[in-house]
Scaffold this active site. Structure first.
Site, PDB file in Angstrom:
ATOM      1  N   TYR A   1       0.819  -1.224   0.000  1.00  0.00           N
ATOM      2  CA  TYR A   1       0.000   0.000   0.000  1.00  0.00           C
ATOM      3  C   TYR A   1       0.851   1.272   0.000  1.00  0.00           C
ATOM      4  O   TYR A   1       1.758   1.420   0.803  1.00  0.00           O
ATOM      5  CB  TYR A   1      -0.943  -0.019   1.207  1.00  0.00           C
ATOM      6  CG  TYR A   1      -1.883  -1.213   1.163  1.00  0.00           C
ATOM      7  CD1 TYR A   1      -1.737  -2.284   2.042  1.00  0.00           C
ATOM      8  CD2 TYR A   1      -2.879  -1.305   0.195  1.00  0.00           C
ATOM      9  CE1 TYR A   1      -2.572  -3.399   1.968  1.00  0.00           C
ATOM     10  CE2 TYR A   1      -3.710  -2.408   0.115  1.00  0.00           C
ATOM     11  CZ  TYR A   1      -3.557  -3.445   0.993  1.00  0.00           C
ATOM     12  OH  TYR A   1      -4.380  -4.550   0.901  1.00  0.00           O
ATOM     13  N   ASP A   2       0.521   2.153  -0.950  1.00  0.00           N
ATOM     14  CA  ASP A   2       1.214   3.454  -1.060  1.00  0.00           C
ATOM     15  C   ASP A   2       0.465   4.544  -0.298  1.00  0.00           C
ATOM     16  O   ASP A   2       1.058   5.525   0.126  1.00  0.00           O
ATOM     17  CB  ASP A   2       1.282   3.904  -2.533  1.00  0.00           C
ATOM     18  CG  ASP A   2       1.981   2.879  -3.404  1.00  0.00           C
ATOM     19  OD1 ASP A   2       1.568   2.710  -4.564  1.00  0.00           O
ATOM     20  OD2 ASP A   2       2.909   2.229  -2.885  1.00  0.00           O
ATOM     21  N   THR A   3      -0.868   4.379  -0.205  1.00  0.00           N
ATOM     22  CA  THR A   3      -1.690   5.416   0.441  1.00  0.00           C
ATOM     23  C   THR A   3      -2.355   4.847   1.683  1.00  0.00           C
ATOM     24  O   THR A   3      -2.980   3.773   1.617  1.00  0.00           O
ATOM     25  CB  THR A   3      -2.769   5.943  -0.536  1.00  0.00           C
ATOM     26  OG1 THR A   3      -2.120   6.490  -1.682  1.00  0.00           O
ATOM     27  CG2 THR A   3      -3.642   7.018   0.116  1.00  0.00           C
TER      28      THR A   3
END
Ligand SMILES: O=C(O)[C@H](O)[C@H](O)COP(=O)(O)O
Length: 302
Positions: A21-23
């Site tokens: 996950y980036d966000t």
């Protein structure tokens, strides 16, 4: 599908989450703090996510503070947060009234709530009465005979109000029953509020008397409503497939994530207890992941 229970200390499980996950969308009450008491390790995990260049957004149903005033709470707790990373339900309600309802300039809002709602309405250029007005914050009996209806009130907006009283409920009721087309809005409908010393009635319990008297529900612009995510999307680009919502309440935070098409991580430091996600009484709202605390993510950087 049952949730994946992340084991405390299981570095590879948390590292996999970090890579996937980036966000990271974070609920606040019950995840980062309870009342004014920070959750152990939350600050350090947020710092770690920033070192990993993750996009961090705070999405709170707490309407008692404006985004700017929430920033002061973050500062006080030593947590790095920019105002445009903070999305509160008061802000979402103000944006909804101005950008979706497009409330005409000669109309106004009757507020049952605190300064957070007033500040966000003011910021959006929306006229309002009620709220923290001393005339409404009284324990004097409400006199309907002496009450003058303001015909320009076109919305009654209800949020968490720790000074709720019969006068506010009575005025809200008058507007919603006597001003034609008056819209009943709620910033959120959380049944309870996780204070540092335990549970208190939440915003949903403040609007409940009006719901009962009117026989109808408000439109809520807080989680799980997509209005909140629309507000986030208007300011931040993110890939839903690489986004995770971290929350402590199933019927707001986790449902918000699911309806927004993002992954969900439930933590057990706030409202929801383990028995609600496992066993015979488990909720039908099932998070993708469960962790005891957001602080457990720290092991991923080990
Ligand atoms: O009653 C309320 O308004 C809620 O309990 C509270 O404000 C929730 O805040 P969140 O967990 O979304 O930060």
């Amino acid at each position: 599908m049952p949730p994946t229970f992340l084991e405390k200390g299981a570095r590879d499980q948390y590292q996999a989450l970090l890579e996937k996950y980036d966000t990271w969308l974070f609920d606040c009450d019950g995840v980062l703090w309870n009342g004014d008491r920070p959750v152990d390790g939350a600050k350090e995990v947020l710092e770690m996510l920033r070192r990993k260049n993750k996009l961090i957004v705070f999405v709170t149903n707490n309407a008692t503070k404006s985004r700017k005033n929430y920033k002061k709470k973050f500062d006080k707790l030593g947590i790095d947060a920019a105002v445009d990373e903070i999305f509160g339900s008061a802000y979402a309600a103000a944006v909804y009234i101005s950008s979706v309802m497009k409330l005409p300039k000669d109309k106004k809002v009757y507020v049952i709530g605190m300064s957070g709602i007033e500040e966000e309405l003011r910021e959006e250029g929306i006229a309002f009465i009620g709220g923290t007005d001393p005339a409404d914050n009284t324990l004097e009996p409400f006199s309907l005979a002496d009450f003058t209806l303001d015909p320009s009130v076109a919305v009654v907006l209800c949020g968490l109000d720790t000074s709720i009283n019969y006068t506010k409920l009575s005025k809200g009721f008058q507007y919603l029953t006597r001003n034609e087309g008056c819209v009943f809005l709620a910033t959120n409908e959380d049944s309870t509020y996780p204070d540092s010393s335990g549970l208190l009635p939440g915003a949903g319990s403040v609007s409940a008397p009006l719901r009962f008297a009117l026989g109808r529900d408000p439109l809520s612009t807080g989680k799980p409503s997509k209005t909140m995510l629309d507000c986030v999307r208007a300011k931040h680009d993110f890939d839903p497939t690489r986004t995770i919502m971290v929350g402590d309440r199933l019927n707001t935070d986790i449902l918000f994530g699911q309806e927004g098409g993002v992954s969900t991580l439930l933590v057990l430091t706030g409202i929801t207890k383990l028995a609600e996600v496992t066993g015979p009484n488990a909720s039908d709202i099932v998070p993708e992941y469960v962790s005891e605390s957001v602080g457990d993510l720290a092991v991923a950087e080990g």
